[in-house]
Design an enzyme around this catalytic site. Structure first.
Site, short mmCIF file in Angstrom:
data_model
loop_
_atom_site.label_atom_id
_atom_site.label_comp_id
_atom_site.label_asym_id
_atom_site.label_seq_id
_atom_site.Cartn_x
_atom_site.Cartn_y
_atom_site.Cartn_z
N LYS A 120 0.86 -1.18 0.00
CA LYS A 120 0.00 0.00 0.00
C LYS A 120 0.89 1.23 0.00
CE LYS A 120 -2.19 1.70 3.65
NZ LYS A 120 -3.19 1.93 4.72
N SER A 163 -4.53 10.98 16.85
CA SER A 163 -3.20 11.13 16.21
C SER A 163 -2.26 11.86 17.17
CB SER A 163 -3.32 11.90 14.89
OG SER A 163 -3.95 13.16 15.10
N ASN A 172 -13.33 13.68 23.38
CA ASN A 172 -12.48 14.17 22.30
C ASN A 172 -11.87 15.49 22.71
OD1 ASN A 172 -11.62 13.59 19.43
ND2 ASN A 172 -12.38 15.68 19.17
N HIS A 216 -12.70 11.23 11.83
CA HIS A 216 -13.26 10.48 10.70
C HIS A 216 -13.25 8.97 10.95
CE1 HIS A 216 -14.12 9.43 6.51
NE2 HIS A 216 -13.07 8.64 6.52
N ASP A 255 0.95 4.84 15.00
CA ASP A 255 1.55 4.10 13.90
C ASP A 255 2.84 4.76 13.41
OD1 ASP A 255 0.53 6.37 12.75
OD2 ASP A 255 -0.73 5.35 11.28
#
Length: 321
Positions: A67, A199, A160, A138, A222
């Protein structure tokens, strides 16, 4: 070579198909039948973008590819495009010839949600009733929809950093007929399952925010430096991951390992639980944590499934290459 454009993905790939593909490839990884290649991820010095490659080979499924894609933080505001952009390329493992090019944006969202959903199936308590969401961007909606299929949840709670985004997950809760409550982080102690999908480069979820018996899926870390939960939480929890090498270098475990709080040997593959070679959860008061770093084999598995469906439905585009 076959092409399956991004516009066709929504009508081809279901959450169940993504779940099945990801669960199967996790099991193949743990049994040594599939492996990931080293991840390349770089800041390209243009548009503040991060770009990279994830690839691998699944001997059991004979799936080879990569990917290509990344994160363009200005896309939504400047161009009305989603910030994450990716494309999956598949190759014939017998000849090396390219066999397919598949739109990877929705697939990435579905496979990421499927990974946390797999962890809930195999690690959460059977009597889990309250699910907590840390993050409401999202990807959070995909995560919540997939998670709600794994247990008979009775309530959704959410936090959040920007509270105005919480309606994104409240809408999903309402669709499922479940009550939703916005909470502060210490309110996550009510949750039996927590999904963290941010993130962030600094932890939000702390040890004191998590009750005994909780299953946590950390899905946002990640990249080197990212962090969603307090490192001490990985000491208190039994830690599982998609791939150990990524977990301790770019995943949530990177910080606990770097601080000497845990060792690489303390992190187990979720595929071993699926295969039955690891017991997984062994008590109702045990905290389990899944470090979902995102592996290339996940992308290849769902892309291969999509190509098969596109061929069956006659909508794959064939081109000479």
């Amino acid at each position: 070579m076959l092409i399956v454009p991004e516009r066709e993905i929504a009508d081809l790939m279901t959450r169940q198909a993504a779940f099945d593909a990801v669960e199967k490839v996790f099991a193949a990884m743990a049994s040594g039948d599939a492996y990931n290649f080293p991840v390349v991820r770089e800041a390209i010095g243009h548009e503040e973008a991060l770009y990279g490659f994830k690839g691998g080979f699944d001997r059991a499924g004979l799936t080879l590819g990569l990917k290509a894609g990344g994160y363009w933080p200005n896309n939504l505001e400047k161009r009305g495009l989603i910030n994450h952009q990716s494309t999956v390329f598949l190759f014939d493992p017998d000849t090396g010839k390219p066999s397919a090019m598949v739109g990877g944006n929705l697939l990435t969202a579905l496979r990421t949600a499927a990974a946390s959903s797999v962890s809930i199936k195999h690690l959460a308590r059977e009597d889990a009733k309250v699910i907590g969401m840390v993050g409401a961007g999202h990807q959070a909606a995909f995560q919540l929809r997939a998670a709600l299929e794994q247990r008979v949840f009775e309530k959704v709670i959410g936090w959040n950093y920007h509270p105005e985004m919480l309606p994104n997950i409240e809408k999903v809760a309402n669709e499922a007929g479940l009550p939703f409550e916005a909470v502060e982080l210490d309110g996550m102690a009510e949750a039996d399952v927590i999904i963290s999908i941010t993130s962030a480069f600094a932890p939000s979820l702390m040890v004191d925010h998590v009750s005994p018996g909780t299953h946590i899926a950390c899905m946002g870390t990640d990249t080197k430096g990212k962090q969603e939960v307090e490192a001490a939480l990985l000491v208190k929890a039994t830690v599982f991951t998609d791939e150990v090498a990524q977990s301790v270098t770019i995943g949530e475990a990177q910080h606990a390992v770097a601080q000497g709080l845990i060792q690489e040997s303390d992190v187990a593959q979720i595929g071993a639980v699926i295969n039955g070679t690891n017991l997984g959860r062994t008590s109702n008061d045990q905290i389990t944590l899944f470090d979902g770093t995102g592996v290339g084999l996940q992308d290849l598995a769902v892309a291969s499934s999509v190509v098969d469906l596109a061929v069956q439905k006659g909508i794959a585009i064939e081109v000479d290459f």
